[in-house]
Design a protein around this motif. Structure first.
Motif, short mmCIF file in Angstrom:
data_model
loop_
_atom_site.label_atom_id
_atom_site.label_comp_id
_atom_site.label_asym_id
_atom_site.label_seq_id
_atom_site.Cartn_x
_atom_site.Cartn_y
_atom_site.Cartn_z
N LEU A 71 -4.12 -21.25 6.03
CA LEU A 71 -5.00 -21.75 5.22
C LEU A 71 -4.59 -23.31 4.35
O LEU A 71 -5.29 -24.04 4.19
CB LEU A 71 -5.34 -20.85 3.88
CG LEU A 71 -6.08 -19.54 4.34
CD1 LEU A 71 -6.03 -18.67 3.20
CD2 LEU A 71 -7.57 -19.90 4.75
N ILE A 72 -3.33 -23.27 3.98
CA ILE A 72 -2.86 -24.52 3.42
C ILE A 72 -2.86 -25.65 4.49
O ILE A 72 -2.97 -26.87 4.50
CB ILE A 72 -1.23 -24.18 2.94
CG1 ILE A 72 -0.86 -25.66 2.04
CG2 ILE A 72 -0.24 -24.03 3.94
CD1 ILE A 72 -1.80 -25.60 0.85
N PHE A 73 -2.44 -25.26 5.57
CA PHE A 73 -2.44 -26.23 6.75
C PHE A 73 -3.74 -26.96 7.08
O PHE A 73 -3.89 -28.16 7.22
CB PHE A 73 -1.88 -25.61 8.11
CG PHE A 73 -1.92 -26.51 9.32
CD1 PHE A 73 -1.06 -27.50 9.48
CD2 PHE A 73 -2.72 -26.28 10.49
CE1 PHE A 73 -1.11 -28.36 10.52
CE2 PHE A 73 -3.10 -27.21 11.35
CZ PHE A 73 -1.92 -28.32 11.53
N ASN A 74 -4.92 -25.99 7.14
CA ASN A 74 -6.23 -26.53 7.37
C ASN A 74 -6.87 -27.15 6.12
O ASN A 74 -7.54 -28.07 6.33
CB ASN A 74 -7.13 -25.22 7.68
CG ASN A 74 -6.83 -25.14 9.36
OD1 ASN A 74 -7.28 -25.69 10.21
ND2 ASN A 74 -5.96 -24.02 9.34
N THR A 75 -6.39 -26.91 4.92
CA THR A 75 -7.05 -27.59 3.63
C THR A 75 -6.31 -28.81 3.83
O THR A 75 -7.02 -29.94 3.38
CB THR A 75 -6.33 -26.73 2.42
OG1 THR A 75 -6.81 -25.19 2.48
CG2 THR A 75 -6.81 -27.55 1.15
N LEU A 76 -5.12 -28.97 3.89
CA LEU A 76 -4.48 -30.46 4.03
C LEU A 76 -5.07 -31.10 5.08
O LEU A 76 -5.30 -32.46 5.13
CB LEU A 76 -2.85 -30.43 4.08
CG LEU A 76 -2.18 -29.80 3.11
CD1 LEU A 76 -0.86 -29.49 3.49
CD2 LEU A 76 -2.18 -30.46 1.93
N GLY A 77 -5.35 -30.49 6.25
CA GLY A 77 -6.22 -31.22 7.42
C GLY A 77 -7.42 -31.88 6.93
O GLY A 77 -7.89 -32.98 7.16
#
Length: 602
Positions: A71-77
């Motif tokens: 979730l954090i990786f894709n939110t930052l993306g």
């Protein structure tokens, strides 16, 4: 459907399976670390990446830690893509000096590419700079696909491990998916595309003289842009000569390769894979169709190898292949039949050496009905969304097929990673139903399926129809939603239903008659894309954590075999029971009603 169409389909399926099996063996070796490519070639570079990013490759994650990382990786993306699109006017590699996207369009597009949907409500060659295409879109094509692969590998580990609290390391799975699978295969496909005529450059757009000069009239305007009117108040018209055509350029082949392989689907050009610079020849068309499905098929082989029973993987692959073949037969037959109203007017619609026959509206003559229909089924079963023909021009039943393929949950091969974990969720549901029928605790791959697992299965299965049907209802009932309909009536309803089905299932294709580049649709479809992607991901990883913690039980005489024809039928039945029946009323109001109206000449 004639013998030539059937031959096209058979050759395609044979080539697909023939490539999927060795790719599946290679991918298994990549994720267990036994591949020579990993050990001898890539390991130094891989470890350098871990060191630079501060990742400990030996540290395992619980399912909750894995979810947090996803979730954090894709939110930052999402934030990164949004920023690039809003600031592209000040960034380099923008030879056409395109301005920023509007906030709502940038939000929609950012969510779209991060969720592997690649829904596009803009014309790429008129809106997006080369840098945005590369650093925002192409990068996310790799990362969103790798996220799906990482999640399904973690899910499989849930079946493989026992009495364990961890399901792997997301950063390692992500890195290996990109480094050893997506990048090298995409590189080869890109080279082939360039060799066939797809473009790859950084030139500014070029203007060339047209073969024929066209003269047309437009309203005359003054210096301020106001229309000039005559004494009667009518607009004054002036002649305009069109003797030049602007040809868009750009780094197309590199994005096209990962767009297809990663089941992303977003085209460099508005015409997508119908554009000759993206899909120049019948050979590239065939390669693109195979690329859409090959990793989804190969992951079935990975599943069987990792759980220690290759028959399990082949059973899932068989279910996917049967559903795909039947859908292709339905789509080709519907398009080849054409419009029955033409038949009543004594128009010959049969295919022959002199004509393609059937419904050729919206299709490329270099591909024809068979390859266009197979492409249509492939892109909507693979969660890809790339198109080589206009889906809005399909016959009602021809449009019914891609709608149904998405509404089944994108589990027939499906998106990269998401297709297999979606089908495995249905497999859990199938063994649960079978367990109820025979009065036994359901088991799958040596793991008991208990109440917690079924609650997560219910969430993963039901969130999609909830988002699709609620979103479609809002679109139909709201004046802001109906304002975008170009074709009132049953087809207009189908356009809205298709939009929310495509967005929620992270497909990205569309019945393009619906105007969706509005704040209403940009926000609503972005919400559908985000929750349609990540709610099932959370549920799947929760199931993985639950299964990994359980003991592995030995099969008994009462255990349901999950590797034979009976299970394949049961699995397909579960998919149809949930996917098809849920949407029967909506499909009846859309393509089915349109087909009946067409037959009745209304």
């Amino acid at each position: 459907m004639n013998a030539n169409d059937l031959l096209h389909l058979v050759i395609f399926i044979v080539v697909l399976i023939a490539l999927a099996i060795p790719l599946g063996l290679y991918m298994t070796a990549v994720f267990d670390g036994s591949s020579a490519v990993v050990k001898r070639i890539g390991r130094p570079f891989e470890h350098l990446l871990y060191k630079l990013s501060g990742v400990d490759p030996d540290a395992e994650m619980s399912w909750k830690q894995y979810v947090f990382a996803v979730l954090i990786f894709n939110t930052l993306g999402t934030l990164a893509v949004y920023g690039v699109l809003r600031l592209q006017q000040w960034l380099p590699a923008n030879p056409q000096s395109f301005g920023p996207m509007t906030p709502d369009a940038a939000f929609n597009t950012a969510v779209s590419f991060v969720t592997n949907t690649n829904w596009q409500n803009y014309s790429g060659e008129q809106t997006v700079s080369y840098l945005s295409q590369m650093i925002a879109f192409t990068v996310q094509n790799f990362l969103s696909a790798a996220t799906g692969i990482a999640v399904v590998i973690a899910f499989i580990r849930g079946f493989v491990r026992h009495t364990a609290n961890t399901i792997g390391n997301f950063w390692v799975d992500l890195t290996r998916s990109v480094l050893y699978i997506l990048m090298p295969i995409s590189f080869v496909i890109a080279l082939v595309l360039v060799g066939q005529g797809a473009i790859q450059n950084f030139k500014a757009y070029v203007e060339i003289p047209t073969v024929q000069v066209t003269t047309y009239q437009v309203p005359k305007t003054d210096a301020q842009g106001n229309p000039v009117k005559d004494e009667k108040g009518d607009p004054v018209m002036q002649d305009v000569k069109a003797d030049k055509q602007t040809i868009a350029m750009g780094p197309v082949a590199s994005q096209e390769a990962i767009k297809m392989l990663g089941t992303n689907g977003g085209g460099f050009f508005n015409a997508n894979s119908a554009h000759p610079f993206e899909n120049p020849t019948p050979l590239t068309n065939f390669i693109q169709m195979v690329a859409m499905l090959v990793i989804g098929a190969a992951l079935c082989i990975v599943f069987g190898r990792m759980v220690g029973d290759t028959r399990q993987g082949y059973a899932v692959l068989a279910a996917m292949t049967i559903a795909f073949a039947l859908a292709c037969v339905g789509a080709i037959s519907a398009e080849q039949a054409g419009n029955p109203l033409f038949t009543s007017l004594h128009v010959d619609q049969s295919a022959s050496a002199l004509q393609a026959g059937g419904n050729m509206e919206g299709k490329e003559t270099r591909f024809g009905i068979a390859d266009s229909s197979i492409f249509t089924v492939a892109t909507t079963s693979a969660s890809c969304g790339a198109v080589n023909n206009a889906h809005d021009s399909l016959t009602p039943m021809g449009g019914f097929v891609p709608l149904l393929m998405m509404q089944l949950g994108e589990v027939v091969f499906g998106g990269v990673g998401s297709g297999l974990y979606g089908m495995l969720v249905f497999a859990l549901l199938a063994v649960f139903i079978a367990g109820l029928m025979i009065g036994r605790t359901p088991e799958y791959i040596g793991k008991k399926i208990e109440s917690y697992d079924m609650k997560m299965v219910a969430i993963a299965v039901l969130v999609m129809p909830l988002l699709v049907l609620v979103g479609t209802s809002i679109g139909v009932l709201s004046p802001l939603g109906t304002a975008g309909i170009a074709n009132p009536g049953t087809h207009g309803f189908s356009e809205i239903l298709y939009a929310f089905t495509s967005a929620t299932n992270n497909n990205g294709s569309a019945f393009a008659g619906l105007s969706v580049n509005t704040p209403f649709y940009n926000v609503l479809l972005a919400i559908a894309m985000w929750f349609g992607r990540f709610v099932p991901v959370v549920a799947v990883l929760a199931i993985a954590g639950s299964l990994a913690a359980k003991k592995r039980i030995a099969p008994t005489e009462g255990t349901l075999p999950t590797h034979g024809p009976l299970f394949v039928v049961l699995l397909l039945g579960a998919v149809l029971l949930i996917g098809a029946l849920t949407f029967v009323p909506a499909l009846a109001l859309g393509p089915v009603a349109e087909q009946l109206s067409m037959i009745a000449a209304h």
